[in-house]
Design a protein around this motif. Structure first.
Motif, PDB file in Angstrom:
ATOM      1  N   HIS A 163       0.838  -1.193   0.000  1.00 24.87           N
ATOM      2  CA  HIS A 163       0.000   0.000   0.000  1.00 24.87           C
ATOM      3  C   HIS A 163       0.874   1.243   0.000  1.00 24.87           C
ATOM      4  N   ILE A 164       0.284   2.368  -0.447  1.00 24.19           N
ATOM      5  CA  ILE A 164       0.993   3.640  -0.567  1.00 24.19           C
ATOM      6  C   ILE A 164       0.379   4.666   0.381  1.00 24.19           C
ATOM      7  N   GLY A 165       1.242   5.404   1.077  1.00 26.43           N
ATOM      8  CA  GLY A 165       0.796   6.478   1.944  1.00 26.43           C
ATOM      9  C   GLY A 165       1.583   7.747   1.683  1.00 26.43           C
ATOM     10  N   LEU A 166       1.155   8.845   2.308  1.00 24.60           N
ATOM     11  CA  LEU A 166       1.808  10.145   2.162  1.00 24.60           C
ATOM     12  C   LEU A 166       2.133  10.707   3.540  1.00 24.60           C
ATOM     13  N   SER A 167       3.008  11.717   3.562  1.00 21.29           N
ATOM     14  CA  SER A 167       3.361  12.364   4.819  1.00 21.29           C
ATOM     15  C   SER A 167       3.479  13.869   4.620  1.00 21.29           C
ATOM     16  N   GLU A 168       2.936  14.617   5.585  1.00 23.71           N
ATOM     17  CA  GLU A 168       2.954  16.079   5.584  1.00 23.71           C
ATOM     18  C   GLU A 168       2.407  16.661   4.285  1.00 23.71           C
ATOM     19  N   VAL A 169       1.127  16.464   4.083  1.00 28.26           N
ATOM     20  CA  VAL A 169       0.467  16.950   2.875  1.00 28.26           C
ATOM     21  C   VAL A 169      -0.766  17.773   3.239  1.00 28.26           C
ATOM     22  N   SER A 170      -1.231  18.547   2.274  1.00 33.97           N
ATOM     23  CA  SER A 170      -2.466  19.308   2.411  1.00 33.97           C
ATOM     24  C   SER A 170      -3.622  18.517   1.813  1.00 33.97           C
ATOM     25  N   VAL A 171      -4.832  19.032   2.013  1.00 29.97           N
ATOM     26  CA  VAL A 171      -5.995  18.401   1.376  1.00 29.97           C
ATOM     27  C   VAL A 171      -5.846  18.439  -0.140  1.00 29.97           C
ATOM     28  N   ALA A 172      -5.339  19.540  -0.666  1.00 27.56           N
ATOM     29  CA  ALA A 172      -5.132  19.634  -2.117  1.00 27.56           C
ATOM     30  C   ALA A 172      -4.123  18.606  -2.594  1.00 27.56           C
ATOM     31  N   ASP A 173      -3.043  18.409  -1.815  1.00 28.84           N
ATOM     32  CA  ASP A 173      -2.057  17.384  -2.161  1.00 28.84           C
ATOM     33  C   ASP A 173      -2.701  16.001  -2.200  1.00 28.84           C
ATOM     34  N   LEU A 174      -3.521  15.737  -1.196  1.00 22.58           N
ATOM     35  CA  LEU A 174      -4.182  14.428  -1.129  1.00 22.58           C
ATOM     36  C   LEU A 174      -5.077  14.197  -2.332  1.00 22.58           C
ATOM     37  N   GLY A 175      -5.817  15.222  -2.702  1.00 24.89           N
ATOM     38  CA  GLY A 175      -6.700  15.101  -3.865  1.00 24.89           C
ATOM     39  C   GLY A 175      -5.922  14.827  -5.134  1.00 24.89           C
ATOM     40  N   ARG A 176      -4.826  15.546  -5.334  1.00 23.68           N
ATOM     41  CA  ARG A 176      -3.998  15.321  -6.528  1.00 23.68           C
ATOM     42  C   ARG A 176      -3.406  13.921  -6.515  1.00 23.68           C
ATOM     43  N   ALA A 177      -2.942  13.497  -5.348  1.00 19.71           N
ATOM     44  CA  ALA A 177      -2.324  12.179  -5.243  1.00 19.71           C
ATOM     45  C   ALA A 177      -3.330  11.064  -5.518  1.00 19.71           C
ATOM     46  N   ARG A 178      -4.550  11.225  -5.035  1.00 22.90           N
ATOM     47  CA  ARG A 178      -5.550  10.177  -5.217  1.00 22.90           C
ATOM     48  C   ARG A 178      -6.008  10.064  -6.669  1.00 22.90           C
ATOM     49  N   ASP A 179      -5.730  11.089  -7.469  1.00 19.64           N
ATOM     50  CA  ASP A 179      -5.985  10.977  -8.901  1.00 19.64           C
ATOM     51  C   ASP A 179      -4.930  10.118  -9.593  1.00 19.64           C
ATOM     52  N   LEU A 180      -3.807   9.906  -8.899  1.00 22.63           N
ATOM     53  CA  LEU A 180      -2.683   9.184  -9.495  1.00 22.63           C
ATOM     54  C   LEU A 180      -2.484   7.784  -8.921  1.00 22.63           C
ATOM     55  N   ALA A 181      -2.926   7.580  -7.693  1.00 23.43           N
ATOM     56  CA  ALA A 181      -2.698   6.296  -7.022  1.00 23.43           C
ATOM     57  C   ALA A 181      -3.683   6.137  -5.883  1.00 23.43           C
ATOM     58  N   GLU A 182      -3.875   4.914  -5.451  1.00 20.35           N
ATOM     59  CA  GLU A 182      -4.698   4.665  -4.265  1.00 20.35           C
ATOM     60  C   GLU A 182      -3.861   5.010  -3.034  1.00 20.35           C
ATOM     61  N   ILE A 183      -4.330   5.948  -2.242  1.00 16.68           N
ATOM     62  CA  ILE A 183      -3.636   6.391  -1.032  1.00 16.68           C
ATOM     63  C   ILE A 183      -4.406   5.884   0.175  1.00 16.68           C
ATOM     64  N   VAL A 184      -3.721   5.121   1.038  1.00 17.16           N
ATOM     65  CA  VAL A 184      -4.429   4.495   2.160  1.00 17.16           C
ATOM     66  C   VAL A 184      -4.116   5.146   3.503  1.00 17.16           C
ATOM     67  N   SER A 185      -3.093   6.014   3.548  1.00 18.55           N
ATOM     68  CA  SER A 185      -2.749   6.639   4.827  1.00 18.55           C
ATOM     69  C   SER A 185      -2.117   7.996   4.581  1.00 18.55           C
ATOM     70  N   ASN A 188       0.628  13.280   9.235  1.00 26.52           N
ATOM     71  CA  ASN A 188       0.842  14.712   9.430  1.00 26.52           C
ATOM     72  C   ASN A 188       1.064  15.026  10.896  1.00 26.52           C
ATOM     73  N   LEU A 189       1.703  16.161  11.153  1.00 27.67           N
ATOM     74  CA  LEU A 189       1.817  16.652  12.524  1.00 27.67           C
ATOM     75  C   LEU A 189       0.419  16.943  13.060  1.00 27.67           C
ATOM     76  N   TYR A 190       0.107  16.356  14.221  1.00 30.88           N
ATOM     77  CA  TYR A 190      -1.211  16.573  14.815  1.00 30.88           C
ATOM     78  C   TYR A 190      -1.166  16.097  16.251  1.00 30.88           C
ATOM     79  N   PRO A 216       2.622  12.851  18.390  1.00 27.10           N
ATOM     80  CA  PRO A 216       1.281  12.810  18.984  1.00 27.10           C
ATOM     81  C   PRO A 216       1.237  13.250  20.443  1.00 27.10           C
ATOM     82  N   VAL A 217       2.354  13.108  21.150  1.00 25.38           N
ATOM     83  CA  VAL A 217       2.374  13.491  22.555  1.00 25.38           C
ATOM     84  C   VAL A 217       3.173  14.786  22.670  1.00 25.38           C
ATOM     85  N   ALA A 218       2.504  15.906  22.488  1.00 27.35           N
ATOM     86  CA  ALA A 218       3.154  17.221  22.574  1.00 27.35           C
ATOM     87  C   ALA A 218       2.633  17.926  23.810  1.00 27.35           C
TER      88      ALA A 218
END
Length: 296
Positions: A163-185, A188-190, A216-218
């Motif tokens: 499976h393919i995932g991304l790190s430190e992306v925006s919603v726009a990045d996610l949308g563009r990426a999902r047009d190119l590949a299945e993104i499962v994760s 991001n900093l949260y 996650p523990v900040a």
């Protein structure tokens, strides 16, 4: 309420199916702190690092997050030393796309040939034939996203990653990426104090994409004596770190916190957070008490 004891506390965190087929306990473990200062080189006590990894699995953790850049490769090699041959239910997620030139130095490199090279090295260092979850550590702005994800898709088609995932992306990045590949994760900093990725979390939740909050523990200032997290934790009979992790687990069913530590005692403390139950009212009160300047 205090956190009760149980042999496998991570089981109490609930499960999530990454990509629909990798079922993991939602409270995992992040391996970045198993390296030396600046996420560079070997840890001061490699034997303790091995004990931490084995203890995490004993406690029910079956999602371990790592990256080629942690060391580099130090964390992956420690995971192999500690846990290979791996339990059948263990998911190891690794990342590539950040090159290292020294302690604390990180440089995005998304050239397809580099990503393939790092994937091949991770396969060798982890001792696996296929990487369950391979995440693009950063989108390289100097390389077309289609080229970066296209190489990961090729690796998946070849059976080298699942499976393919991304790190430190925006919603726009996610949308563009999902047009190119299945993104499962998405990773991001949260955390309770920094909810600037709230929109990304909401997008992930609406599309059944696993959300892996790093750092996650900040607790920091929040846990100062008399502070909002310190008081709430005392009221619950738990530590501030445990309360911060319990808040994350309550926040969303796609949330997959991966607290990291180089100490067996701390991995035990962190994993026990899965046993802390917050009511909706307690969750809302804690959310309001710890105002994130970027939330909303």
């Amino acid at each position: 309420m205090s956190a009760p004891t149980t042999p496998r506390p991570a089981d109490a965190s609930g499960t999530f199916a990454i990509g629909g087929d990798l079922v993991v306990n939602r409270l995992g473990y992040g391996s970045m702190q198993l390296t030396g200062p600046g996420v560079w080189g070997s840890p001061k006590d490699p034997a303790e690092a091995v004990r931490v990894l084995r203890r995490a699995v004993d406690l029910g953790v079956n999602l371990i997050d790592t990256a080629d850049s942690y060391g580099p490769f130090t964390a992956e090699l420690l995971i192999k030393e500690a846990l290979h041959p791996y339990p059948s239910d263990l998911t190891i997620a690794t990342k590539a796309g950040l090159a290292r030139t020294g302690p604390g130095e990180w440089h995005p490199i998304g050239r397809p040939e580099y990503l393939r090279q790092q994937a091949e090295l991770s396969l060798r260092h982890l001792g696996v034939d296929r990487i369950d979850l391979f995440q693009l550590h950063r989108i390289d702005p100097a390389v077309p996203l289609a080229d970066q994800l296209g190489e990961l898709v090729s690796l998946r088609q070849e059976g080298k990653i699942r499976h393919i995932g991304l790190s430190e992306v925006s919603v726009a990045d996610l949308g563009r990426a999902r047009d190119l590949a299945e993104i499962v994760s998405v990773q991001n900093l949260y955390n309770l104090a920094d909810r600037s990725a709230e929109d990304v979390l909401e997008y992930a939740e609406s599309h059944a994409i696993g959300f892996i909050p790093w750092f996650p523990v900040a607790t920091g200032e929040l846990a100062r004596p008399g502070g909002p997290l310190d008081k709430a934790a005392a009221d619950h009979g738990v530590t501030p770190s445990q309360l911060a992790l319990a808040w994350l687990l309550h926040r969303s069913p796609v949330m997959l916190p991966i607290p990291g530590t180089s100490s067996v005692a701390h991995v035990e403390e962190n994993t026990a957070a899965a046993l802390v139950t917050l009511s909706d009212e307690e969750f809302a009160a804690l959310t309001a008490a710890v105002a994130s300047p970027d939330a909303g």
